[in-house]
Write a protein that holds these residues in place. Structure first.
Motif, PDB file in Angstrom:
ATOM      1  N   CYS A  35       0.838  -1.202   0.000  1.00 13.24           N
ATOM      2  CA  CYS A  35       0.000   0.000   0.000  1.00 13.24           C
ATOM      3  C   CYS A  35       0.874   1.254   0.000  1.00 13.24           C
ATOM      4  O   CYS A  35       0.680   2.159  -0.817  1.00 13.24           O
ATOM      5  N   ALA A  36       1.860   1.279   0.896  1.00 13.78           N
ATOM      6  CA  ALA A  36       2.738   2.446   0.996  1.00 13.78           C
ATOM      7  C   ALA A  36       3.513   2.666  -0.300  1.00 13.78           C
ATOM      8  O   ALA A  36       3.591   3.794  -0.812  1.00 13.78           O
ATOM      9  N   GLU A  37       4.093   1.609  -0.852  1.00  4.88           N
ATOM     10  CA  GLU A  37       4.889   1.753  -2.075  1.00  4.88           C
ATOM     11  C   GLU A  37       4.015   2.139  -3.264  1.00  4.88           C
ATOM     12  O   GLU A  37       4.415   2.955  -4.103  1.00  4.88           O
ATOM     13  N   PHE A  94       1.586   9.871  -4.953  1.00  6.43           N
ATOM     14  CA  PHE A  94       1.037  10.443  -3.725  1.00  6.43           C
ATOM     15  C   PHE A  94       2.094  11.306  -3.045  1.00  6.43           C
ATOM     16  O   PHE A  94       3.167  10.821  -2.699  1.00  6.43           O
ATOM     17  N   PRO A  95       1.806  12.611  -2.802  1.00  9.21           N
ATOM     18  CA  PRO A  95       2.853  13.528  -2.335  1.00  9.21           C
ATOM     19  C   PRO A  95       2.843  13.821  -0.836  1.00  9.21           C
ATOM     20  O   PRO A  95       3.683  14.577  -0.356  1.00  9.21           O
ATOM     21  N   ASP A  96       1.892  13.248  -0.114  1.00  7.97           N
ATOM     22  CA  ASP A  96       1.742  13.626   1.294  1.00  7.97           C
ATOM     23  C   ASP A  96       2.336  12.576   2.235  1.00  7.97           C
ATOM     24  O   ASP A  96       2.880  11.564   1.800  1.00  7.97           O
ATOM     25  N   ARG A  97       2.200  12.841   3.521  1.00  8.09           N
ATOM     26  CA  ARG A  97       2.852  12.012   4.529  1.00  8.09           C
ATOM     27  C   ARG A  97       2.235  10.611   4.601  1.00  8.09           C
ATOM     28  O   ARG A  97       1.017  10.444   4.587  1.00  8.09           O
ATOM     29  N   ILE A  98       3.114   9.609   4.696  1.00  6.60           N
ATOM     30  CA  ILE A  98       2.706   8.218   4.898  1.00  6.60           C
ATOM     31  C   ILE A  98       3.442   7.693   6.124  1.00  6.60           C
ATOM     32  O   ILE A  98       4.673   7.730   6.190  1.00  6.60           O
ATOM     33  N   VAL A  99       2.685   7.204   7.103  1.00  5.40           N
ATOM     34  CA  VAL A  99       3.269   6.585   8.294  1.00  5.40           C
ATOM     35  C   VAL A  99       2.778   5.145   8.373  1.00  5.40           C
ATOM     36  O   VAL A  99       1.568   4.885   8.273  1.00  5.40           O
ATOM     37  N   MET A 100       3.709   4.211   8.527  1.00 12.58           N
ATOM     38  CA  MET A 100       3.386   2.795   8.677  1.00 12.58           C
ATOM     39  C   MET A 100       3.868   2.345  10.054  1.00 12.58           C
ATOM     40  O   MET A 100       5.048   2.478  10.379  1.00 12.58           O
ATOM     41  N   CYS A 101       2.952   1.838  10.873  1.00 13.27           N
ATOM     42  CA  CYS A 101       3.330   1.420  12.222  1.00 13.27           C
ATOM     43  C   CYS A 101       3.148  -0.084  12.375  1.00 13.27           C
ATOM     44  O   CYS A 101       2.276  -0.696  11.761  1.00 13.27           O
ATOM     45  N   THR A 102       3.984  -0.681  13.208  1.00 12.94           N
ATOM     46  CA  THR A 102       3.936  -2.125  13.417  1.00 12.94           C
ATOM     47  C   THR A 102       4.305  -2.460  14.846  1.00 12.94           C
ATOM     48  O   THR A 102       5.136  -1.782  15.460  1.00 12.94           O
ATOM     49  N   MET A 103       3.714  -3.509  15.384  1.00  3.15           N
ATOM     50  CA  MET A 103       4.091  -3.967  16.708  1.00  3.15           C
ATOM     51  C   MET A 103       5.402  -4.751  16.660  1.00  3.15           C
ATOM     52  O   MET A 103       6.009  -5.031  17.683  1.00  3.15           O
ATOM     53  N   ASP A 104       5.858  -5.089  15.461  1.00  2.00           N
ATOM     54  CA  ASP A 104       7.125  -5.797  15.295  1.00  2.00           C
ATOM     55  C   ASP A 104       8.289  -4.851  15.557  1.00  2.00           C
ATOM     56  O   ASP A 104       8.153  -3.631  15.416  1.00  2.00           O
ATOM     57  N   LEU A 156      12.558  -7.460   3.619  1.00  2.00           N
ATOM     58  CA  LEU A 156      11.953  -7.105   2.334  1.00  2.00           C
ATOM     59  C   LEU A 156      12.403  -5.732   1.866  1.00  2.00           C
ATOM     60  O   LEU A 156      12.695  -5.533   0.683  1.00  2.00           O
ATOM     61  N   ARG A 157      12.420  -4.778   2.778  1.00  2.00           N
ATOM     62  CA  ARG A 157      12.893  -3.425   2.483  1.00  2.00           C
ATOM     63  C   ARG A 157      13.705  -2.928   3.671  1.00  2.00           C
ATOM     64  O   ARG A 157      13.341  -3.146   4.828  1.00  2.00           O
ATOM     65  N   SER A 158      14.796  -2.243   3.357  1.00  2.00           N
ATOM     66  CA  SER A 158      15.646  -1.691   4.406  1.00  2.00           C
ATOM     67  C   SER A 158      15.072  -0.371   4.920  1.00  2.00           C
ATOM     68  O   SER A 158      14.251   0.277   4.262  1.00  2.00           O
ATOM     69  N   ILE A 159      15.523   0.027   6.088  1.00  2.00           N
ATOM     70  CA  ILE A 159      15.154   1.336   6.629  1.00  2.00           C
ATOM     71  C   ILE A 159      15.580   2.436   5.655  1.00  2.00           C
ATOM     72  O   ILE A 159      14.846   3.402   5.421  1.00  2.00           O
ATOM     73  N   ASP A 160      16.768   2.292   5.072  1.00  2.00           N
ATOM     74  CA  ASP A 160      17.268   3.290   4.121  1.00  2.00           C
ATOM     75  C   ASP A 160      16.333   3.422   2.921  1.00  2.00           C
ATOM     76  O   ASP A 160      16.079   4.532   2.437  1.00  2.00           O
ATOM     77  N   PHE A 161      15.840   2.294   2.425  1.00  2.00           N
ATOM     78  CA  PHE A 161      14.928   2.323   1.277  1.00  2.00           C
ATOM     79  C   PHE A 161      13.654   3.074   1.643  1.00  2.00           C
ATOM     80  O   PHE A 161      13.185   3.941   0.892  1.00  2.00           O
ATOM     81  N   LEU A 162      13.092   2.752   2.792  1.00  2.00           N
ATOM     82  CA  LEU A 162      11.855   3.404   3.211  1.00  2.00           C
ATOM     83  C   LEU A 162      12.066   4.901   3.394  1.00  2.00           C
ATOM     84  O   LEU A 162      11.239   5.722   2.972  1.00  2.00           O
ATOM     85  N   GLN A 163      13.181   5.272   4.011  1.00  2.00           N
ATOM     86  CA  GLN A 163      13.470   6.687   4.218  1.00  2.00           C
ATOM     87  C   GLN A 163      13.673   7.410   2.892  1.00  2.00           C
ATOM     88  O   GLN A 163      13.246   8.563   2.728  1.00  2.00           O
ATOM     89  N   ASP A 195      10.393   8.356   1.633  1.00  2.00           N
ATOM     90  CA  ASP A 195       9.523   9.082   2.564  1.00  2.00           C
ATOM     91  C   ASP A 195       8.368   8.220   3.075  1.00  2.00           C
ATOM     92  O   ASP A 195       7.220   8.673   3.182  1.00  2.00           O
ATOM     93  N   ILE A 196       8.676   6.960   3.382  1.00  2.00           N
ATOM     94  CA  ILE A 196       7.725   6.085   4.057  1.00  2.00           C
ATOM     95  C   ILE A 196       8.216   5.923   5.488  1.00  2.00           C
ATOM     96  O   ILE A 196       9.243   5.288   5.738  1.00  2.00           O
ATOM     97  N   GLU A 197       7.521   6.554   6.423  1.00  2.00           N
ATOM     98  CA  GLU A 197       7.961   6.539   7.816  1.00  2.00           C
ATOM     99  C   GLU A 197       7.511   5.237   8.488  1.00  2.00           C
ATOM    100  O   GLU A 197       6.336   4.874   8.430  1.00  2.00           O
ATOM    101  N   LEU A 198       8.448   4.553   9.120  1.00  2.00           N
ATOM    102  CA  LEU A 198       8.151   3.295   9.793  1.00  2.00           C
ATOM    103  C   LEU A 198       8.319   3.461  11.298  1.00  2.00           C
ATOM    104  O   LEU A 198       9.379   3.866  11.778  1.00  2.00           O
ATOM    105  N   LEU A 199       7.268   3.150  12.043  1.00  2.00           N
ATOM    106  CA  LEU A 199       7.308   3.179  13.497  1.00  2.00           C
ATOM    107  C   LEU A 199       7.232   1.744  14.002  1.00  2.00           C
ATOM    108  O   LEU A 199       6.188   1.083  13.872  1.00  2.00           O
ATOM    109  N   THR A 200       8.345   1.220  14.527  1.00  2.00           N
ATOM    110  CA  THR A 200       8.376  -0.154  15.017  1.00  2.00           C
ATOM    111  C   THR A 200       7.980  -0.210  16.490  1.00  2.00           C
ATOM    112  O   THR A 200       8.010   0.798  17.194  1.00  2.00           O
ATOM    113  N   GLU A 201       7.625  -1.406  16.938  1.00  2.00           N
ATOM    114  CA  GLU A 201       7.174  -1.637  18.315  1.00  2.00           C
ATOM    115  C   GLU A 201       6.094  -0.630  18.710  1.00  2.00           C
ATOM    116  O   GLU A 201       6.100  -0.044  19.780  1.00  2.00           O
TER     117      GLU A 201
END
Length: 599
Positions: A209-211, A218-228, A251-258, A261-267
């Motif tokens: 979905c994010a990718e 899509f030009p606006d903010r995307i935040v993806m959160c996970t309990m992992d 599957l994707r590195s933190i560097d790739f997501l950054q 501009d796909i923000e990942l919030l873990t735990e």
């Protein structure tokens, strides 16, 4: 495998693929009388695409002539329409394709698990992977059906003096994959408690979905959160490769997501959703508001009642750490698997070369009987027994007994006591939707979230996908079904992203599933729920067969072992909207793939 003019003269691979009825074409020329001249050839796609390891700046890289190579790979008449050939350019291979008189060249390996696409199925401008059913456009290399995240590089093709010449960027030739170009985020402040799109869950549905949002501009903010605590990883491999680390499964590195501009919030576990204020509350007490919400939290293990719940070394396989612990504790020890789910059986198979003993406890008499039928289930059970796995069927666990808190024995309801140093519970799972109970998002009695064709829930602006949903499935007259497949979650993620952007699209994919045990792969396509008969061609006992699952007089699913690419072929037919009749498969004559089936 190589091309026609390779210096070492490797053996050529020439795979003839018969096209479906309406695709059979005469070997025609291009309108200008030649096949695919350079002026009409397909670009290699290098300038706007970059791999996981590259930075976003790679999108603007300029290539020098020395970055390319070209080679004459075969005679123009060596390939007929509907044929594919893997050819060697000296520094790497490409897949050369001829369809409707035109040549094209793309990466030769599926980016998902590296399957040789030359063994796949060519149809209607795309090639379908023989292993897991992913589809790639032969003109653009773009992925059109899942699983997998990446697309294929394309290479320029021209014909000179009846010789087919391929020109390739060396980097693309080595990588054999590319990611689509993505938009950057124009939102200024990313530290606020608001996201234009908030994605809860970082599995394949959330990640795709994010990718897709970024790929579609899509030009606006995307935040993806996970309990992992890890970035997105390949969860199906956990049960097949127990010693793999999170890094190896990534599957994707933190560097790739950054970079995109796909923000990942873990735990970051969601505990409540308020659709009136459009906000999600997390376990740590924080809160985030959203404009659009996509919920893809996946499955959670079904609880199992037994005495001794506090005994250690009993696992539900959820994380790489779980898998690593199971492999370590089972080394030369006694392992017990509770449940004959695909996860449980895969873990049992993976442990046989590590553990002193492996035992499986199952409620049913035969594993996989409900999903694959009695004959296939018995054959797979025999495979396990041949590999010294002991079954205790028609049984359940009564108690886990420990010594100093660590597991030592598993007591069955039959009274049988099994020695056990580690236990994996694989008795199935249910939707992880408990946090939605007071949200206003509708759920059925089992906790599944019903969604529309565009993955929207009953609440405007709230979408859901993956294991937690029931969705209208075209293969069953749009009846809402739950299909908890890794591949289907990818499809849901893309459909949700397009729905979020106001570009709704209907799901037309054919469900595709796979399993691996003792080095043997099972492939499955379709939706076989409620099948009433199984037509088997081949030898089930030798695990070389294709099984067709029918409801009334219609084939609704297919499974195979050692019969590639039959499952991908059937997926192609079903995906075209054609019906395969029971009578078409009963005779053993596979010509129905060519001229059978009706709209």
């Amino acid at each position: 495998m190589g091309g026609c003019l390779s210096k070492s003269k490797p053996v050529e691979v020439k795979v003839e693929l018969t096209l479906l009825d309406k695709e059979k074409e005469a070997d025609v020329k291009s309108p200008n009388g030649k096949a695919s001249p350079f002026s009409d050839c397909r670009p290699n796609g290098a300038l706007e695409h970059f791999s996981d390891e590259d930075s976003a700046a790679a999108a603007l890289r300029l290539y020098k002539p020395s970055d390319y190579l070209e080679a004459s790979v075969c005679h123009v008449k060596d390939l007929e329409n509907g044929q594919m050939r893997e050819v060697d350019l000296g520094s790497g291979r490409v897949l050369l394709i001829k369809e409707h008189g035109e040549f094209s060249a793309i990466g030769h390996k599926c980016p998902h698990y590296g399957a040789p696409l030359v063994k796949g199925v060519l149809s209607k401008g795309h090639v379908r992977c023989p292993w897991h059913g992913a589809c790639f456009n032969i003109a653009t290399g773009d992925i059109e059906d899942f699983p997998g995240l990446d697309s294929l590089p394309t290479f320029q093709v021209r014909v000179e003096k009846d010789k087919v010449i391929v020109r390739a960027n060396k980097q693309d030739l080595q990588s054999q994959k590319r990611s689509k170009a993505m938009a950057r985020c124009s939102a200024v402040n990313s530290s606020t408690g608001f996201s234009h799109v908030l994605i809860v869950g970082s599995g394949p549905a959330g990640l795709v979905c994010a990718e897709t949002l970024r790929q579609e501009g899509f030009p606006d903010r995307i935040v993806m959160c996970t309990m992992d605590k890890h970035p997105p990883y390949d969860r199906p491999k956990l049960s097949k490769s127990l010693e793999s680390t999170a890094e190896q499964l990534r599957l994707r590195s933190i560097d790739f997501l950054q970079a995109h501009d796909i923000e990942l919030l873990t735990e970051k576990e969601a505990v409540a959703v308020d659709v009136k204020t459009r906000a999600v509350t997390f376990q740590d007490g924080s809160r985030m508001e959203y404009r659009k919400l996509f919920i893809a939290t996946g499955s959670k293990p079904k609880p199992m009642n037994y005495k001794g719940q506090d005994v250690r070394n009993v696992f539900h396989l959820r994380t790489p750490e779980d898998a690593n612990s199971v492999a370590r504790l089972a080394n030369n020890k006694n392992a017990v698997i509770v449940g004959t789910s695909f996860v449980g059986m895969e873990v049992a198979a993976a442990l046989t070369d590590k553990a002193h003993s492996v035992s499986i406890i199952g409620k049913e008499a035969i594993p996989f009987r409900k999903a694959l039928g009695e004959k296939v289930g018995k054959a797979i059970m025999k495979l396990f027994e041949t590999n010294r796995v002991k079954f205790y069927m028609l049984n359940e666990v009564s108690e886990m007994l420990g010594h100093d808190g660590q597991l030592k024995e598993v007591v069955l309801k039959s009274g049988k006591v099994l020695r056990a140093d580690v236990c994996v519970i694989g008795t199935g799972s249910g939707p992880a939707t408990g946090f939605l109970k007071q949200s206003g998002v509708h759920m059925d009695s089992k906790g599944f979230v019903p969604v529309s064709k565009t993955m929207q829930t009953n609440v405007d602006g709230v979408f859901a996908g993956g294991d937690i949903v029931t969705f209208p499935f075209p293969g069953r007259s749009n009846k809402k079904v739950n299909i908890p497949h890794w591949q289907m979650a990818h499809v849901h993620g893309r459909a949700a992203a397009l729905g979020i952007m106001g570009r709704p699209t209907e799901i037309k994919t054919v469900p595709y599933f796979w399993s691996a045990m003792f080095g043997k792969s099972l492939r499955y396509a379709g939706y076989g729920e409620g099948f009433d008969d199984v037509i088997i061609q081949g030898d089930v006992d030798e695990l070389k067969f294709v099984a067709f699952y029918t409801r009334s007089e219609e084939v609704v699913a297919v499974a195979s072992m050692n019969y590639d690419p039959i499952v991908s072929r059937v997926a192609e037919v079903l995906g075209s909207g054609k019906t395969i009749r029971k009578r078409d498969v009963e005779t053993g004559d596979m010509s129905w793939l060519i001229d059978k089936g009706s709209q």
